[in-house]
Enzyme design. Structure first.
Site, PDB file in Angstrom:
ATOM      1  N   HIS A  99      16.768 -11.640 -34.176  1.00  8.29           N
ATOM      2  CA  HIS A  99      17.111 -11.517 -35.590  1.00  8.29           C
ATOM      3  C   HIS A  99      17.008 -12.872 -36.249  1.00  8.29           C
ATOM      4  CE1 HIS A  99      18.712  -7.431 -35.265  1.00  8.29           C
ATOM      5  NE2 HIS A  99      19.179  -7.817 -34.086  1.00  8.29           N
ATOM      6  N   LYS A 119      15.024 -23.734 -16.185  1.00  3.58           N
ATOM      7  CA  LYS A 119      14.397 -25.058 -16.211  1.00  3.58           C
ATOM      8  C   LYS A 119      13.515 -25.204 -14.974  1.00  3.58           C
ATOM      9  CE  LYS A 119      17.434 -27.276 -19.250  1.00  3.58           C
ATOM     10  NZ  LYS A 119      17.126 -26.622 -20.477  1.00  3.58           N
ATOM     11  N   ARG A 134      10.716 -27.185  -9.532  1.00  2.00           N
ATOM     12  CA  ARG A 134       9.652 -27.965  -8.900  1.00  2.00           C
ATOM     13  C   ARG A 134       8.300 -27.339  -9.238  1.00  2.00           C
ATOM     14  NH1 ARG A 134       8.095 -25.934  -3.335  1.00  2.00           N
ATOM     15  NH2 ARG A 134       9.189 -23.971  -3.184  1.00  2.00           N
TER      16      ARG A 134
END
Length: 175
Positions: free
Chosen positions: A105, A166, A169
């Site tokens: 939204h 995140k 490696r």
């Protein structure tokens, strides 16, 4: 007058097809049943490639905006909220509890809906209970760890985990 009736009829058809698909759940190695389940999903516009497998308790919001390549496996309790395009490449392996949400939204007063497409590349392995919220692009040869929240851009050839996910490696190739 006709439009609300058509929307209601489509909603009911979608629910009936999902009921049948979940009723016909079988072990993944029974390819005949998997082919029937994939065929039923095509009735509502959900597109999956050859040799794909759908596990039990699949939920799909619309179906018309989902496209997947060949040899894709969606684990149990997969939820697909396809408000806009969701494109998946070949060789996806998604564990149980995957949630794909291709909409969000705006922050305006009315909280207007905003399409947020999801693109997932080839040779992607998604761990258990992962949520991917669009707009998101996941590159090729990626592993996404369990319980991760994926937002934005995930580059190719890497292992990602966390909330938000995140890079853990980089890898040359996923074995």
């Amino acid at each position: 007058m006709f439009r609300p009736f058509a929307r209601t009829a489509r909603f009911i058809l979608r629910r009936v097809v999902l009921f049948l698909v979940n009723l016909l759940a079988a072990p993944p190695d029974i390819m005949g049943i998997q082919a029937i389940r994939c065929f039923l999903m095509r009735v509502i516009g959900f597109r999956v490639g050859a040799d794909s497998q759908l596990s039990e308790n699949l939920y799909v919001y619309d179906g018309r905006h989902f496209r997947a390549g060949t040899r894709c496996r969606l684990g149990s309790f997969c939820r697909i909220w396809d408000f806009s395009a969701i494109a998946v490449g070949d060789n996806l392996l998604a564990s149980h509890g995957l949630t794909l949400i291709s909409g969000t939204h705006f922050l305006d007063k009315e909280r207007s809906p905003r399409p947020a497409p999801i693109s997932i590349g080839n040779n992607v392995w998604i761990g258990i209970n992962v949520t991917i919220v669009g707009p998101t692009t996941v590159g090729d040869n990626v592993v996404i760890g369990a319980n991760s929240l994926v937002l934005g851009m995930i580059e190719s050839d890497g292992v990602y985990a966390g909330s938000p996910a995140k890079l853990i490696r980089k890898v040359d190739t996923i074995q």
